[in-house]
Design an enzyme around this catalytic site. Structure first.
Site, PDB file in Angstrom:
ATOM      1  N   LEU A  81       0.826  -1.218   0.000  1.00  0.00           N
ATOM      2  CA  LEU A  81       0.000   0.000   0.000  1.00  0.00           C
ATOM      3  C   LEU A  81       0.852   1.255   0.000  1.00  0.00           C
ATOM      4  CD1 LEU A  81      -2.710  -0.971   2.630  1.00  0.00           C
ATOM      5  CD2 LEU A  81      -2.903  -1.030   0.153  1.00  0.00           C
ATOM      6  N   GLY A 107       7.464   4.133   3.848  1.00  0.00           N
ATOM      7  CA  GLY A 107       8.253   5.312   4.181  1.00  0.00           C
ATOM      8  C   GLY A 107       9.669   4.881   4.495  1.00  0.00           C
ATOM      9  N   ALA A 141       9.210   2.050   7.445  1.00  0.00           N
ATOM     10  CA  ALA A 141       8.218   0.982   7.428  1.00  0.00           C
ATOM     11  C   ALA A 141       7.576   0.848   6.056  1.00  0.00           C
ATOM     12  CB  ALA A 141       7.138   1.260   8.467  1.00  0.00           C
ATOM     13  N   VAL A 147       3.935  -0.666   4.309  1.00  0.00           N
ATOM     14  CA  VAL A 147       2.601  -1.128   4.690  1.00  0.00           C
ATOM     15  C   VAL A 147       2.017  -1.994   3.578  1.00  0.00           C
ATOM     16  CG1 VAL A 147       0.298  -0.435   5.404  1.00  0.00           C
ATOM     17  CG2 VAL A 147       2.252   0.952   6.048  1.00  0.00           C
ATOM     18  N   LYS A 173       1.910  -3.358   8.906  1.00  0.00           N
ATOM     19  CA  LYS A 173       2.956  -2.343   8.881  1.00  0.00           C
ATOM     20  C   LYS A 173       4.265  -3.010   9.276  1.00  0.00           C
ATOM     21  CE  LYS A 173       3.852   2.314  10.702  1.00  0.00           C
ATOM     22  NZ  LYS A 173       3.257   3.372  11.541  1.00  0.00           N
ATOM     23  N   ASP A 190       1.857  14.431  15.142  1.00  0.00           N
ATOM     24  CA  ASP A 190       2.114  14.242  13.712  1.00  0.00           C
ATOM     25  C   ASP A 190       0.808  14.153  12.934  1.00  0.00           C
ATOM     26  OD1 ASP A 190       3.603  14.113  11.435  1.00  0.00           O
ATOM     27  OD2 ASP A 190       4.117  11.998  11.622  1.00  0.00           O
TER      28      ASP A 190
END
Lengths: 352, 427
Positions: B103, B106, B109, B111, B126, B218
């Protein structure tokens, strides 16, 4: 419209209830049997030593007291979950603190695990710490976020500030950082903001090392420490205290037991120091850092140099109220109090 | 395409609502029984395939290039035929999940969309890289330990944690999209009714966090997940922390630059929950306007400049103490007066004044003047919604209130330059 104080108070009660729930869900400590932790060969003195060492590490790494408290909670939960051999105790404790730091400290403060190990002067390898980290996370199912005694100190403190603003000037409860706290009263000029909570926090840190006291929940311990101070600092303490006791849902029998032990323990710490430390102590002059592990923090004797007679009376009145004892003659109490308080001759208060 | 999705959203939220609720309840009960024992469990009849109409509508959509998550939109029942679920499998084991497609990812990680072989539900996996010398990243420990303790309708649910020697995988509930993605699919801003429902949910989640003294730190559209019915859930708690002790010195390197409040940009390290409210205010603008409130800056001073041009340069009069903040350099600032927000963000001109009023209170320069999540929820901007929506239990979705549903997003004529749109590849 209700007053902002009432809204703040409600907000704090919500916070307190959430913290109590977290504590109830996760609080767990090992049992002691024959001077050892049940199921392990760790003796109470080894335990006490390791907690003091952890406190030293916490200070060395510049972590905040909450991190220490959380680290001790993690350690206690682990010791009550697994059979730990004494040779691993230090590594478990160190890793508990690292985990607490990863949760509680900002990235900039934590530093690398390697650096922490080097600073600690221990002989662990990084790999050992990381292996232990995995074990702890798995055993505790990653559920590390709990409410510690230090958290409760701050919640109770905020409740006192918001619920009893008249106490602020008289006992220096003020904390400039608390939103909604009343303007600094005259008493605050001598005491830095938030100092009271910082003093209580340090007392909690001491008490966490005492194996007789670790059987008490953080909320009970925090309330006991605060009550011991309140008794001395304000004649009004009983109503304030009952209010807190009710909100904190602490069992009163357990609370009384805890408070007696805290009192005894903190006094025993004082006696282990050179006697004149008591007399030169002046809370307003000592910088924060030095206070961290200085057990002569008890305001009862710290303020104004030595216990004053008025304080003593209130202290004992307080106990009478708590135990519903009949009032006895004050003179007797003062005598016995002075016998108990200090083996030193009653020197005059500090000269400065 | 947007029309189709909206149509589908409306149909699902309206006609299927009750059936869906029942399914959910059943599922929840099952999840609970899984946790207590891993013994055999009844089959999930409720997980059977849904009526095909909405499902095919979405499947007819061409796959997106950047993020493929919508291309194989399924539903909880998708995997049933292919991966018969097995109650003998355990939580915490990597064998219990099958990853279907990537999906997003970053720096730390990746996902995947996945399916649980335990109960056939879709999940988001994740996968976090574990550095050999630092152990489990602090972001993962925070996220896991906080989410274990947080149960709220507007906070993402963490189902499971798989910790092997090499990797760490957090298993979350699967959400169909996120606000960043949704915004890019509806350029020009969202339906104002939908904005209200989304903002309400964001503030509900924030109020819950803030009442526990937790700061998210965040907030941005990519971290707000959306379900097909419009439920918004706050995700990514890697920077979140509890702030139980007042006056702690906190890091000012928090919050993605565009959503970072001016006080933190100026170097304030004793911020509190007002930090998240600013980010929520920025997201509010973005939902209305279709473009970020203060976009494009690449460093702190440019970001501040951007904020000053809209809200004016603060002074010791308007914000006592501001000149003492570490990064306050008035000599570099051209004089700037606050502008009317509706002249900056034109969409506000078409909406009732209360929208602008709430926004202006969320985007106060001085943190102590910024409205709290609690007060914001009481603002008359939300008074058009059915009153029971304000008295729901923590874990109850706002879509349980009769009559609460998303409306169709009208494709607006005002198209935005694609460069302004979010395309961050993040789950």
């Amino acid at each position: 419209m209700k007053s902002p104080g009432a809204a703040e108070s409600r907000r704090l009660v919500v916070l307190l209830e959430a913290a109590l729930l977290r504590e109830a869900r996760l609080w767990k400590v090992p049992l002691f049997k024959n001077g050892c932790i049940q199921g392990a060969d760790v003796s109470s003195s080894q335990y006490q030593e390791i907690i003091f060492w952890l406190g030293e590490m916490n200070r060395l790494f510049h972590f905040c007291p909450e991190t220490f408290a959380l680290g001790v909670c993690v350690l206690n939960r682990l010791l009550s979950t697994v059979k730990a051999q004494p040779k691993y105790l230090k590594c478990i404790a160190f890793t508990s603190l690292v985990l607490a730091a990863k949760i509680n400290e900002e990235d900039e403060v934590i530093g690398s695990v390697q650096d922490l190990v080097v600073q600690s002067g221990c002989s662990f390898s990084t790999a050992e710490i990381l292996r232990m980290e995995r074990i702890i996370l798995d055993k505790l199912q990653w559920d590390l976020y709990t409410a510690t005694a230090v958290d409760f100190i701050h919640i109770f403190h905020a409740l006192l500030v918001s619920g009893h603003p008249h106490l602020v000037p008289s006992i220096g409860l003020g904390s400039a950082s608390d939103p909604g706290s009343p303007a600094a009263g005259p008493g605050l000029q001598k005491r830095p903001a938030g100092l009271q909570a910082a003093l209580w926090t340090r007392q909690v840190q001491h008490c966490m090392a005492c194996h007789q006291l670790w059987q008490f929940k953080g909320s009970t311990l925090a309330l006991a420490i605060i009550t011991l101070e309140l008794e001395v600092l304000t004649p009004d303490w009983f109503s304030v205290f009952t209010n807190l006791l009710k909100k904190a849902q602490v069992d009163s029998g357990e609370f009384i037991h805890c408070k007696e032990m805290v009192d005894e323990y903190l006094q025993s710490l004082e006696f282990s120091l050179p006697p004149n430390a008591v007399y030169i102590f002046n809370s307003a002059l000592i910088p924060d850092q030095q206070r961290a592990w200085n057990p002569t923090l008890r305001l009862r004797r710290g303020r104004g140099g030595f216990a004053q007679q008025g304080d003593t009376d209130e202290f004992y009145d307080g106990f009478r109220c708590l135990y519903s004892e009949e009032t006895t003659q004050q003179g007797n109490n003062v005598d016995s109090q002075q016998k108990n308080v200090s083996p030193c001759p009653p020197l005059h208060p500090a000269l400065n | 395409m947007e029309g189709l999705l909206s149509c589908w959203v409306r149909i699902c939220c309206g006609e299927e609502e009750e059936e869906e609720e029942e399914e959910r309840k059943e599922e929840e009960i099952k999840m609970k029984s899984f946790k207590t024992s891993c013994s055999s469990l009844p089959l999930a009849e409720a997980d059977g395939p849904r009526p095909a109409f909405w499902f095919s509508t979405l499947q007819a959509r061409p796959p997106r290039q950047q993020r493929g998550r919508r291309s194989s939109e399924g539903g909880d029942g998708e995997g049933d035929g292919v991966f018969p679920w097995n109650p003998g499998l355990r939580f915490g084991s990597s064998h219990s999940y099958l990853s279907l497609e990537r999906l997003g990812g970053g720096a730390s990680a990746v996902v995947y969309k996945g399916v649980s072989r335990i109960n056939g539900r879709l999940v988001a996996l994740k996968e976090i890289r574990v550095k050999s010398e630092e152990g489990v990243p602090f972001t993962a420990i925070r996220e896991a330990s906080l989410l274990k303790a947080l149960k709220h309708a507007n906070i993402v649910v963490l189902h499971d944690i798989i910790h092997t020697r090499e990797t760490l995988t957090l298993v979350f509930e699967y959400m169909q999209t996120d606000l960043g993605q949704y915004l890019s699919e509806h350029p020009g801003g969202l339906n104002s009714h939908n904005v209200r429902l989304l903002l309400l949910q964001l503030l509900r989640g924030l109020l819950f966090l803030h009442s526990l003294k937790i700061l998210h730190r965040d907030l941005k559209p990519q971290n707000l997940l959306l379900s097909f019915r419009g439920e918004l859930k706050i995700a990514d708690f890697g920077l979140a922390r509890s702030q139980s002790v007042p006056g702690l010195v906190l890091s000012s390197q928090v919050v993605t630059l565009w959503y970072r409040p001016p006080d933190v940009l100026l170097g304030n390290t004793e911020y509190c929950s007002s930090l998240d409210v600013w980010s929520a205010g920025c997201i509010f603008v973005e939902m209305l306007q279709g473009a970020p409130a203060f976009p494009g800056a690449s460093d702190q001073s440019a970001q501040l400049q951007h904020i000053w041009t809209v809200l004016g340069v603060p002074s010791e009069l308007s914000w006592p103490g501001v000149t003492q903040l570490p990064h306050f350099h008035p000599e570099r600032l051209p004089p700037s007066r606050p502008k009317k927000l509706h002249n900056v963000w034109k969409r506000l001109q078409q909406l009732p004044g209360k929208t602008e009023d709430l926004l202006s209170q969320m985007l106060k320069l001085r943190p102590s003047e910024r409205i709290s999540a609690q007060e914001a929820l009481k603002h008359h901007y939300f008074h058009t919604l059915p009153p029971p929506i304000m008295h729901l239990g923590d874990t109850t979705s706002i879509f349980k209130v009769p009559g609460v549903r998303l409306e169709a997003e009208v494709r607006a004529g005002r198209k935005l330059r694609p460069s302004v749109l979010h395309s961050a590849p993040y789950w």
